[in-house]
Design a protein around this motif. Structure first.
Motif, PDB file in Angstrom:
ATOM      1  N   ARG A 262       0.812  -1.218   0.000  1.00 24.04           N
ATOM      2  CA  ARG A 262       0.000   0.000   0.000  1.00 24.04           C
ATOM      3  C   ARG A 262       0.845   1.267   0.000  1.00 24.04           C
ATOM      4  NH1 ARG A 262      -2.971  -0.786   5.345  1.00 24.04           N
ATOM      5  NH2 ARG A 262      -0.974  -1.737   5.856  1.00 24.04           N
ATOM      6  N   THR A 263       2.159   1.132  -0.216  1.00 19.89           N
ATOM      7  CA  THR A 263       3.047   2.298  -0.179  1.00 19.89           C
ATOM      8  C   THR A 263       2.655   3.310  -1.250  1.00 19.89           C
ATOM      9  OG1 THR A 263       4.873   0.949   0.619  1.00 19.89           O
ATOM     10  CG2 THR A 263       5.433   3.098  -0.346  1.00 19.89           C
ATOM     11  N   GLY A 264       2.597   4.580  -0.864  1.00 17.13           N
ATOM     12  CA  GLY A 264       2.370   5.668  -1.812  1.00 17.13           C
ATOM     13  C   GLY A 264       0.923   5.928  -2.151  1.00 17.13           C
ATOM     14  N   LEU A 265       0.001   5.139  -1.607  1.00 15.95           N
ATOM     15  CA  LEU A 265      -1.406   5.380  -1.907  1.00 15.95           C
ATOM     16  C   LEU A 265      -1.888   6.602  -1.131  1.00 15.95           C
ATOM     17  CD1 LEU A 265      -2.929   1.773  -1.914  1.00 15.95           C
ATOM     18  CD2 LEU A 265      -2.122   3.133  -3.825  1.00 15.95           C
ATOM     19  N   GLY A 266      -2.464   7.584  -1.826  1.00 11.84           N
ATOM     20  CA  GLY A 266      -2.969   8.791  -1.185  1.00 11.84           C
ATOM     21  C   GLY A 266      -4.478   8.874  -1.303  1.00 11.84           C
ATOM     22  N   ASP A 267      -5.028  10.081  -1.033  1.00 15.59           N
ATOM     23  CA  ASP A 267      -6.473  10.258  -1.037  1.00 15.59           C
ATOM     24  C   ASP A 267      -7.086  10.065  -2.419  1.00 15.59           C
ATOM     25  OD1 ASP A 267      -6.331  10.799   1.640  1.00 15.59           O
ATOM     26  OD2 ASP A 267      -6.267  12.983   1.398  1.00 15.59           O
ATOM     27  N   LEU A 268      -6.278  10.268  -3.500  1.00 18.74           N
ATOM     28  CA  LEU A 268      -6.826  10.157  -4.855  1.00 18.74           C
ATOM     29  C   LEU A 268      -6.555   8.799  -5.498  1.00 18.74           C
ATOM     30  CD1 LEU A 268      -5.926  13.670  -6.293  1.00 18.74           C
ATOM     31  CD2 LEU A 268      -8.089  12.910  -5.315  1.00 18.74           C
ATOM     32  N   ALA A 269      -6.059   7.839  -4.706  1.00 17.09           N
ATOM     33  CA  ALA A 269      -5.675   6.551  -5.272  1.00 17.09           C
ATOM     34  C   ALA A 269      -6.856   5.830  -5.912  1.00 17.09           C
ATOM     35  CB  ALA A 269      -5.053   5.668  -4.193  1.00 17.09           C
ATOM     36  N   LEU A 270      -8.055   5.999  -5.369  1.00 19.59           N
ATOM     37  CA  LEU A 270      -9.228   5.291  -5.878  1.00 19.59           C
ATOM     38  C   LEU A 270     -10.207   6.236  -6.564  1.00 19.59           C
ATOM     39  CD1 LEU A 270      -9.873   2.883  -2.855  1.00 19.59           C
ATOM     40  CD2 LEU A 270      -8.574   2.446  -4.942  1.00 19.59           C
ATOM     41  N   LYS A 271      -9.747   7.457  -6.942  1.00 20.05           N
ATOM     42  CA  LYS A 271     -10.622   8.408  -7.609  1.00 20.05           C
ATOM     43  C   LYS A 271     -10.163   8.623  -9.050  1.00 20.05           C
ATOM     44  CE  LYS A 271     -12.105  11.036  -3.548  1.00 20.05           C
ATOM     45  NZ  LYS A 271     -12.227  12.392  -2.952  1.00 20.05           N
TER      46      LYS A 271
ATOM     47  N   SER B 243     -11.094  11.523 -10.701  1.00 25.10           N
ATOM     48  CA  SER B 243     -10.880  12.956 -10.885  1.00 25.10           C
ATOM     49  C   SER B 243     -11.099  13.665  -9.562  1.00 25.10           C
ATOM     50  CB  SER B 243     -11.840  13.515 -11.952  1.00 25.10           C
ATOM     51  OG  SER B 243     -13.190  13.372 -11.513  1.00 25.10           O
ATOM     52  N   ALA B 244     -10.657  14.914  -9.514  1.00 24.50           N
ATOM     53  CA  ALA B 244     -10.852  15.754  -8.335  1.00 24.50           C
ATOM     54  C   ALA B 244     -10.997  17.192  -8.795  1.00 24.50           C
ATOM     55  CB  ALA B 244      -9.673  15.612  -7.367  1.00 24.50           C
ATOM     56  N   SER B 245     -11.742  18.000  -8.035  1.00 23.68           N
ATOM     57  CA  SER B 245     -11.935  19.391  -8.410  1.00 23.68           C
ATOM     58  C   SER B 245     -11.936  20.262  -7.162  1.00 23.68           C
ATOM     59  CB  SER B 245     -13.256  19.572  -9.191  1.00 23.68           C
ATOM     60  OG  SER B 245     -14.364  19.229  -8.380  1.00 23.68           O
TER      61      SER B 245
ATOM     62  N   THR C 174     -14.152  36.207  -9.266  1.00 24.11           N
ATOM     63  CA  THR C 174     -15.111  35.318  -9.928  1.00 24.11           C
ATOM     64  C   THR C 174     -14.677  33.882  -9.695  1.00 24.11           C
ATOM     65  OG1 THR C 174     -15.502  36.982 -11.635  1.00 24.11           O
ATOM     66  CG2 THR C 174     -16.195  34.700 -12.129  1.00 24.11           C
ATOM     67  N   PRO C 175     -15.433  33.078  -8.911  1.00 20.39           N
ATOM     68  CA  PRO C 175     -15.012  31.699  -8.638  1.00 20.39           C
ATOM     69  C   PRO C 175     -14.965  30.877  -9.922  1.00 20.39           C
ATOM     70  CG  PRO C 175     -16.742  32.405  -7.120  1.00 20.39           C
ATOM     71  CD  PRO C 175     -16.675  33.441  -8.217  1.00 20.39           C
ATOM     72  N   ALA C 176     -14.014  29.962  -9.969  1.00 17.58           N
ATOM     73  CA  ALA C 176     -13.888  29.024 -11.075  1.00 17.58           C
ATOM     74  C   ALA C 176     -13.564  27.662 -10.485  1.00 17.58           C
ATOM     75  CB  ALA C 176     -12.828  29.489 -12.057  1.00 17.58           C
ATOM     76  N   THR C 177     -13.526  26.645 -11.320  1.00 15.87           N
ATOM     77  CA  THR C 177     -13.275  25.267 -10.868  1.00 15.87           C
ATOM     78  C   THR C 177     -12.077  24.706 -11.581  1.00 15.87           C
ATOM     79  OG1 THR C 177     -15.623  24.894 -10.423  1.00 15.87           O
ATOM     80  CG2 THR C 177     -14.222  22.937 -10.662  1.00 15.87           C
ATOM     81  N   ILE C 178     -11.152  24.104 -10.800  1.00 15.16           N
ATOM     82  CA  ILE C 178     -10.003  23.387 -11.359  1.00 15.16           C
ATOM     83  C   ILE C 178     -10.327  21.898 -11.311  1.00 15.16           C
ATOM     84  CG2 ILE C 178      -7.558  22.855 -11.076  1.00 15.16           C
ATOM     85  CD1 ILE C 178      -7.233  25.532  -9.716  1.00 15.16           C
ATOM     86  N   GLU C 179     -10.181  21.210 -12.437  1.00  9.99           N
ATOM     87  CA  GLU C 179     -10.437  19.779 -12.480  1.00  9.99           C
ATOM     88  C   GLU C 179      -9.187  19.049 -12.877  1.00  9.99           C
ATOM     89  OE1 GLU C 179     -13.461  16.541 -14.537  1.00  9.99           O
ATOM     90  OE2 GLU C 179     -13.880  18.664 -14.645  1.00  9.99           O
ATOM     91  N   VAL C 180      -8.835  18.006 -12.099  1.00 11.33           N
ATOM     92  CA  VAL C 180      -7.649  17.188 -12.358  1.00 11.33           C
ATOM     93  C   VAL C 180      -8.089  15.811 -12.765  1.00 11.33           C
ATOM     94  CG1 VAL C 180      -5.502  16.273 -11.397  1.00 11.33           C
ATOM     95  CG2 VAL C 180      -6.366  18.492 -10.634  1.00 11.33           C
ATOM     96  N   ASN C 181      -7.649  15.352 -13.939  1.00  6.82           N
ATOM     97  CA  ASN C 181      -8.008  14.014 -14.437  1.00  6.82           C
ATOM     98  C   ASN C 181      -6.797  13.110 -14.419  1.00  6.82           C
ATOM     99  OD1 ASN C 181     -10.742  14.592 -15.033  1.00  6.82           O
ATOM    100  ND2 ASN C 181     -10.092  15.707 -16.865  1.00  6.82           N
TER     101      ASN C 181
END
Length: 274
Positions: free
Chosen positions: A84-93, A95-97, A267-274
């Motif tokens: 499980r080394t190196g698995l972070g919060d986004l390991a099972l996602k 995308s994130a925004s 003006t709020p905007a959204t950043i999306e990481v894929n």
């Protein structure tokens, strides 16, 4: 269905399948025993081990965690089957925004001063009066400079499509111009062989196949810091006039004070990481 004991990749490399753990699991099932503080490595024969501060003698099909690694015991040796080394919060996602405010306006600051008084006294010759063109200087009105706003964004460099539509085009009926490679699998003497068939692609053919062009661009992903300079007050100088001889004149002025801190409206905007 044929059995396999090796896998041959399209690169020509052949790997053996080590199925000891899988066969034990199918026969009796793996039993998780907990987290051990005893150091374990792949093929280690360490036994007994310590779990929860107590000594434990491992049995076949026992599974434990040591650090980030996962081990199963075959009755003689330990086998590492997960890490499980190196698995972070986004390991099972996928995308994130998140929200950020990359642009906006700064409010107009106001000037708040402390009122004071000016006393002028003196004796003038009889019959002499002084007009408004001379006297004591003061600054009754003026303007506050606009502050300088500095925003330092967080950036990342990526390749993006240059075309206006962000993509290319393909004219229907041009299947003969684009052939995708296909993955095939064969089994012979318990060897699973994977191979790719050759593909082909002919761009800009008369039937109309156009690929998008890409260029490297820097994209803002957030704001590292933002600051606004202290504005300055610029006034129009004038005079306090003396109009009557042998009399003390009194007037009010605002010689000092503070300029309010401007606020930033974005003006709020959204950043999306894929």
């Amino acid at each position: 269905m044929p059995d396999i004991s090796q896998i041959k990749l399209p690169s020509g490399v052949t790997y053996n399948i080590k199925d000891t753990v899988a066969r034990q699991a199918a026969a009796g099932g793996i039993t998780f025993k907990g987290v051990t503080t005893t150091a374990l490595t792949d093929d280690a024969t360490t036994n007994p081990i310590t779990i929860g501060g107590n000594s434990y003698t491992a049995q076949a099909n026992d599974a434990v965690f040591y650090g980030h690694a996962e081990f199963v015991f075959d009755g003689t040796k330990w086998h590492e089957f997960g890490d499980r080394t190196g698995l972070g919060d986004l390991a099972l996602k996928d995308s994130a925004s998140g929200n950020y405010t990359p642009q906006g306006t700064v409010s107009q600051p106001t000037f708040t001063g402390t009122q004071g008084s000016v006393n002028v006294s003196g004796s003038l010759p009889s019959g002499v009066s002084v007009g408004g063109g001379t006297g004591t200087d003061y600054t009754p009105a003026g303007s506050v400079s606009a502050p300088t706003v500095a925003v330092t964004p967080s950036t990342v460099t990526k390749y993006v499509a240059d075309s206006a539509s962000g993509g290319g085009s393909v004219t229907p009926g041009s299947a003969a111009q684009c052939t995708l490679p296909a993955l095939t699998a064969t089994v012979q003497n318990e060897v699973l062989t994977l191979s790719w068939s050759a593909g082909s692609f002919t761009p800009n053919t008369p039937t109309g196949v156009t690929l998008p062009s890409f260029s490297q661009q820097t994209i803002a992903t957030g704001i590292q810091s933002a600051s606004a300079s202290q504005p300055t007050f610029t006034g129009t100088k004038t005079k306090l006039g003396l109009y009557t001889a042998n009399k003390t004149l009194t007037g009010n002025f605002t010689p000092q004070g503070t300029v309010s801190q401007p606020t930033f409206t974005g003006t709020p905007a959204t950043i999306e990481v894929n």
